[in-house]
Design an enzyme around this catalytic site. Structure first.
Site, PDB file in Angstrom:
ATOM      1  N   ASP A   1       1.254   2.681   3.769  1.00 44.53           N
ATOM      2  CA  ASP A   1       0.317   3.759   3.420  1.00 44.53           C
ATOM      3  C   ASP A   1       1.101   5.052   3.178  1.00 44.53           C
ATOM      4  O   ASP A   1       0.692   6.140   3.572  1.00 44.53           O
ATOM      5  CB  ASP A   1      -0.752   3.951   4.503  1.00 44.53           C
ATOM      6  CG  ASP A   1      -1.915   4.810   4.005  1.00 44.53           C
ATOM      7  OD1 ASP A   1      -1.938   5.174   2.809  1.00 44.53           O
ATOM      8  OD2 ASP A   1      -2.806   5.118   4.822  1.00 44.53           O
TER       9      ASP A   1
ATOM     10  N   HIS B   1       0.838  -1.206   0.000  1.00 43.13           N
ATOM     11  CA  HIS B   1       0.000   0.000   0.000  1.00 43.13           C
ATOM     12  C   HIS B   1       0.872   1.254   0.000  1.00 43.13           C
ATOM     13  O   HIS B   1       1.384   1.661   1.043  1.00 43.13           O
ATOM     14  CB  HIS B   1      -0.891  -0.031   1.257  1.00 43.13           C
ATOM     15  CG  HIS B   1      -1.901   1.072   1.329  1.00 43.13           C
ATOM     16  ND1 HIS B   1      -3.157   0.875   1.863  1.00 43.13           N
ATOM     17  CD2 HIS B   1      -1.864   2.369   0.951  1.00 43.13           C
ATOM     18  CE1 HIS B   1      -3.839   2.017   1.818  1.00 43.13           C
ATOM     19  NE2 HIS B   1      -3.077   2.933   1.273  1.00 43.13           N
TER      20      HIS B   1
ATOM     21  N   ASN C   1      -5.450   9.491   7.812  1.00 43.15           N
ATOM     22  CA  ASN C   1      -6.705   8.743   7.800  1.00 43.15           C
ATOM     23  C   ASN C   1      -6.394   7.257   7.634  1.00 43.15           C
ATOM     24  O   ASN C   1      -5.805   6.883   6.636  1.00 43.15           O
ATOM     25  CB  ASN C   1      -7.571   9.240   6.628  1.00 43.15           C
ATOM     26  CG  ASN C   1      -8.874   8.455   6.480  1.00 43.15           C
ATOM     27  OD1 ASN C   1      -9.115   7.473   7.181  1.00 43.15           O
ATOM     28  ND2 ASN C   1      -9.710   8.877   5.542  1.00 43.15           N
TER      29      ASN C   1
ATOM     30  N   LEU D   1       2.108   6.849  -4.823  1.00 42.40           N
ATOM     31  CA  LEU D   1       3.246   7.503  -5.478  1.00 42.40           C
ATOM     32  C   LEU D   1       2.808   8.697  -6.322  1.00 42.40           C
ATOM     33  O   LEU D   1       3.614   9.309  -7.015  1.00 42.40           O
ATOM     34  CB  LEU D   1       4.064   6.499  -6.306  1.00 42.40           C
ATOM     35  CG  LEU D   1       4.673   5.321  -5.514  1.00 42.40           C
ATOM     36  CD1 LEU D   1       5.728   4.607  -6.331  1.00 42.40           C
ATOM     37  CD2 LEU D   1       5.246   5.747  -4.176  1.00 42.40           C
ATOM     38  N   ARG D   2       1.518   9.042  -6.270  1.00 46.60           N
ATOM     39  CA  ARG D   2       0.977  10.343  -6.721  1.00 46.60           C
ATOM     40  C   ARG D   2       1.046  10.611  -8.223  1.00 46.60           C
ATOM     41  O   ARG D   2       0.584  11.663  -8.656  1.00 46.60           O
ATOM     42  CB  ARG D   2       1.675  11.504  -5.998  1.00 46.60           C
ATOM     43  CG  ARG D   2       1.597  11.431  -4.477  1.00 46.60           C
ATOM     44  CD  ARG D   2       0.180  11.543  -3.985  1.00 46.60           C
ATOM     45  NE  ARG D   2       0.109  11.615  -2.537  1.00 46.60           N
ATOM     46  CZ  ARG D   2      -0.898  11.115  -1.818  1.00 46.60           C
ATOM     47  NH1 ARG D   2      -1.909  10.503  -2.420  1.00 46.60           N
ATOM     48  NH2 ARG D   2      -0.909  11.225  -0.510  1.00 46.60           N
TER      49      ARG D   2
END
Lengths: 348, 510
Positions: free
Chosen positions: B373, B94, B346, B97-98
């Site tokens: 994450d 998870h 989150n 890498l945008r």
């Protein structure tokens, strides 16, 4: 003995009647910002109280103005609508002869398109030396303080803190309680505790003052405070604080009752069935107040919903000190601006 | 200087290694090059696939792990688990890498560099790019960027469950599976509509792929800022109830259990669990034989909500002798300022009891894997008011350090920590029939162990060598971690992926 103090770094004022009567024995103020009362120890709270006494004396003069902050720029940056607090700060700063700049940034930084940090830098570049700030997001003044070269005075952030309100509340209680102390006195804060920055800051200052503090309201507006309450007796020097939805138990023998504003939007989130039901169960009425001590001090930080959290006849009852709170608010804010202005460089 | 002597030097002289700041470009060898010759002597080998750890030596030749030698007797003397450790390369199930869409926060190239610096040789990219990875063309773009980066780290990708991750219409699940995604997730958001979830289980199950759910009942968390509890109450932050996660997990499991009667290929993976209640639900589901797996993150294991008030002690240090949370206002634990937005994430950082449950789940295997994450963000998105800050912590490069802190504190064994980063996630991947059947995933080509004759895929780190987390020491563009300024143990010296150099610590005179 009194000490004459003008604007810091400048010669003492040549006008003798402009002096502020502050005790020379007063301990030094070490805070550059005032973001919440949690960082103040008891001697510092006492210093605020005695400085407020001096400011009250100034306010009683025919011309309630001293040059203590002459040439200082106090910028009042409010991201939330407010009349009472904003005007109170403005009057306080002007009474100290500061140059006051008012910025009503009625939107959050996100919708405005400029970040808070950019705004802080801009305001500083425009000459702000002290920044009074109100913001709807809890913790925002801490971000401002990290980027502002001068002093930040929190005028209320989200649900978190409202230090000047807590200090003016304490001052007003001491003024009206027999013996001038809240130690051992039963103080009840009644209403929407969950969303209240006033309640949170008052928890710190009133438990530090040794009050027997009770927070009361419907369970939906109290949740989460149990563990905080459980921790409170263990803080050295702090009094107890407890949480209840039993209004009768809270009011029984109370020395001070402070009602908090109930906002209409609380109904939308399912926190309350109706304002009518709130008024019926938790409204501060004459009948309920009979359970308190006969000389109970009635307070409200304003603005009030008369007929909801407080009955109109209670708000105007001789035992109500609500307008005194407003007057004392100016004096406390003068005191804090004055104390903060004396601090340069180091401090927290 | 030859590769052999450089790496052997790391292993042999623990005291001399890494006295300076890490240097990213290793002199002599470049990332991506095949490891011609590498010998690591007298190190502590951890092979979770074989269930073995101990003193040993490895030899890599032309990218192949030629020899794994376990030392015994006098040869093993003086080699312990507190120095240089050799382990299989890590797998992250998870990571964000945008790219495409938010390349200012991270690119696939910078993210893979960060992965390698963190010891990871396989990362699974989450599909919440802009546009979302909900059709094969976006996957092609991701793949092209990974290849162009030259990194040997294997970049796998999860596809979206629904079009645009909007939760309304199924994404091109079949086409995405054919193109090679490994799982489906609307991560960042829960699959809110239970009917959509049910159908996604059925359809993805047919494809042999899991639904990776981000369990959160949004109706319970709207506007939430911090874990509901004492800390949020004091700081005036809107509470984020644990029940939002627990209820979503129980719902997901109930829907899955029913779907399995019709579609035995259905799989559920629950990501970034943060509550004891959710982990208990997973434990029950596993006991009942349901194909449910889950991961926890380093930050939910190591950090707690008291960090929001300014505490910085590890989660296990925030519990008293009776296992109850200590009070940071009472015991002088507040060493930093409050409202640090690098802590906004989150699900939120929870209390120390919940963090202890996450750690216990790693120790007992309820949590199959540690997943980072990794959520890099720009300063613009983080240097704002706490309640307005973007959610996420940059985590690829500090995951090992956080786990080693738990190991150092005696809260986790080294072998469990390594398993949570290697065989654990590998087994999760191997539980997805369609992924196994596709046969083209390197991470599954061999058990996650030190296997002679296989392409070298390993990480070498030194537990006696601490490194400081600074913006400069992170390869990720995301500097958003509350560990900035802190020293972590276990500096990564070398990461080898598929026989090629992924990362080499270069300050040791190579």
């Amino acid at each position: 003995m009194t000490l004459e103090i003008g604007a810091s770094g400048s010669p003492a004022s040549p006008v003798p009647e402009a002096a502020i009567p502050v005790s020379a024995q007063a301990p030094a103020w070490r805070h550059r910002h005032l973001l919440d009362v949690d960082v103040l120890d008891w001697s510092e709270i006492e210093l605020v109280m005695t400085t407020t006494d001096a400011m009250r004396e100034v306010l009683a003069r025919p011309i309630a103005k001293v040059p203590a902050l002459r040439g200082r720029n106090v910028t009042i940056l409010f991201y939330e609508a407010s009349t009472r607090t904003r005007v109170s700060f403005e009057v306080a700063a002007k009474n100290l002869s500061a140059d006051v700049v008012n910025i009503a940034a009625a939107t959050s930084s996100v919708t405005k398109g400029e970040s808070l940090v950019d705004t802080i830098r801009t305001v500083e570049a425009l000459g702000a030396q002290m920044l009074v700030m109100r913001h709807a997001v809890s913790g925002a003044p801490y971000l401002a303080a990290a980027h502002f070269g001068g002093s930040v005075l929190n005028g209320g952030d989200g649900w978190h803190a409202h230090p000047t309100q807590a200090l003016l509340d304490l001052y007003t209680m001491r003024e009206h309680l027999p013996g001038g102390s809240v130690a051992g006195r039963k103080v009840v804060i009644l209403g929407d505790i969950l969303h209240s920055r006033v309640a949170r800051s008052n928890i710190w200052s009133l438990t530090a003052a040794g009050a027997d503090l009770w927070l009361c309201g419907p369970s939906t507006l109290l949740r989460g405070f149990d563990r905080w309450a459980a921790a409170s007796p263990r803080i050295p020097g702090h009094g107890r604080f407890q949480v209840t939805s039993d209004l009768g138990a809270a009011l029984a023998g109370a020395d001070v009752v402070m009602a908090l504003r109930i906002q209409r939007e609380r109904m939308a989130g399912g926190l309350l069935p109706s304002l009518r039901e709130y008024a019926a169960r938790f409204g501060l009425t004459r009948e309920r107040l009979a359970a308190a001590r006969p000389d109970v001090v009635v307070m409200h930080p304003g603005p009030m919903n008369e007929g909801v959290e407080i009955a109109p006849d209670v708000a105007t009852d001789p035992r109500s000190v609500i307008t005194n709170q407003v007057t004392n608010g100016v004096a406390v804010r003068m005191a804090l601006l004055y104390l903060l202005a004396g601090v340069h460089g180091e401090g927290r | 200087m030859s590769a052999t002597s450089g790496a052997a030097g790391h292993a042999g002289e623990t005291s001399g290694v890494g006295s300076g700041e890490p240097v990213r470009e290793a002199a002599g060898r470049r990332a991506g090059e095949v490891v011609a010759e590498l010998e690591i002597t007298r190190a502590w080998l951890v092979d979770p696939a074989a269930g073995r750890e101990g003193p040993g030596e490895i030899v890599v030749s032309n990218g192949v792990l030629e020899a794994v030698t376990w030392l015994e007797g006098a040869e093993a003397k003086g080699v312990g688990p507190d120095g240089v450790v050799v382990a299989p390369g890590f797998i992250d199930l998870h990571a964000h890498l945008r790219e495409p869409g938010n390349e200012d926060a991270e690119t696939i190239a910078s993210g893979l560099s960060a992965a390698a610096h963190g010891g990871f040789t396989t990362v699974c990219l989450m599909p919440n790019s802009v546009p979302a990875l909900d059709e094969p063309s976006v996957l092609a773009r991701v793949r092209a960027a990974a290849i162009a980066s030259g990194s040997p780290v294997e970049a796998l990708a999860h596809g979206a469950v629904t079009v645009g991750r909007a939760g309304e219409q199924l994404a091109a699940l079949g086409e995405l599976a054919d193109a090679g995604i490994v799982g489906f997730s609307d991560d960042g958001a829960c699959v809110a509509n239970p009917t959509i979830l049910r159908n996604a289980f059925l359809y993805a199950g047919m494809l042999g792929r899991p639904i990776i759910d981000h369990p959160e009942l949004a109706e319970l968390t709207r506007g939430s800022e911090a874990n509901e509890g004492y800390i949020a109450s004091v700081l005036g932050l809107k509470g984020w109830p644990a029940a939002a996660e627990i209820a979503a997990v129980e719902r997901d499991i109930a829907v899955l259990a029913e779907v399995l009667r019709d579609e035995p290929g259905a799989r559920l993976h629950l990501t970034h669990l943060s509550t004891a209640g959710a982990l208990a639900a997973v434990r029950r589901a596993k006991a009942a034989g349901l194909p449910v797996t889950c991961d926890v993150t380093p930050h939910h294991v190591g950090f707690t909500d008291e960090w929001l008030a300014g505490a910085r002690r590890w989660a296990w240090e925030a519990l008293d002798a009776n296992g109850a949370a200590r009070d940071p206002w009472l015991d002088g634990a507040l060493t930093a300022g409050p409202y640090d937005t690098s802590l906004r994430v989150n699900p939120p950082l929870r209390g120390p009891e919940e963090a202890a449950a996450c750690l216990a789940a790693l120790a007992d295997g309820t949590a199959d894997a540690l997943a980072t994450d990794h959520a890099p963000h720009t300063l613009v998105d983080k240097e704002v008011e706490f309640g307005l800050a973007a959610n996420g912590i940059s985590g690829l490069e500090t995951a090992l350090g956080v786990l080693l802190a738990a190991v150092d504190a005696g809260r986790l064994t080294l072998s469990r920590a390594i398993a949570a980063l290697t065989t654990g996630p590998a087994a999760v991947l191997a539980g997805w029939p369609g992924v196994v059947a596709s046969g083209d995933i390197r991470a599954l080509a061999q058990p996650r162990g030190l296997v002679e004759g296989a392409p070298a895929d390993l990480v070498v780190f030194d537990r006696s060598d601490r490194w400081r987390v600074t913006p400069e020491s992170l390869a990720s563009k995301g500097k958003n971690t509350p560990l900035l300024g802190r020293e972590l143990s276990g500096r990564v010296l070398l990461t080898v992926a598929a026989g090629r150099i992924a990362y080499e610590e270069g300050a040791a005179g190579a």
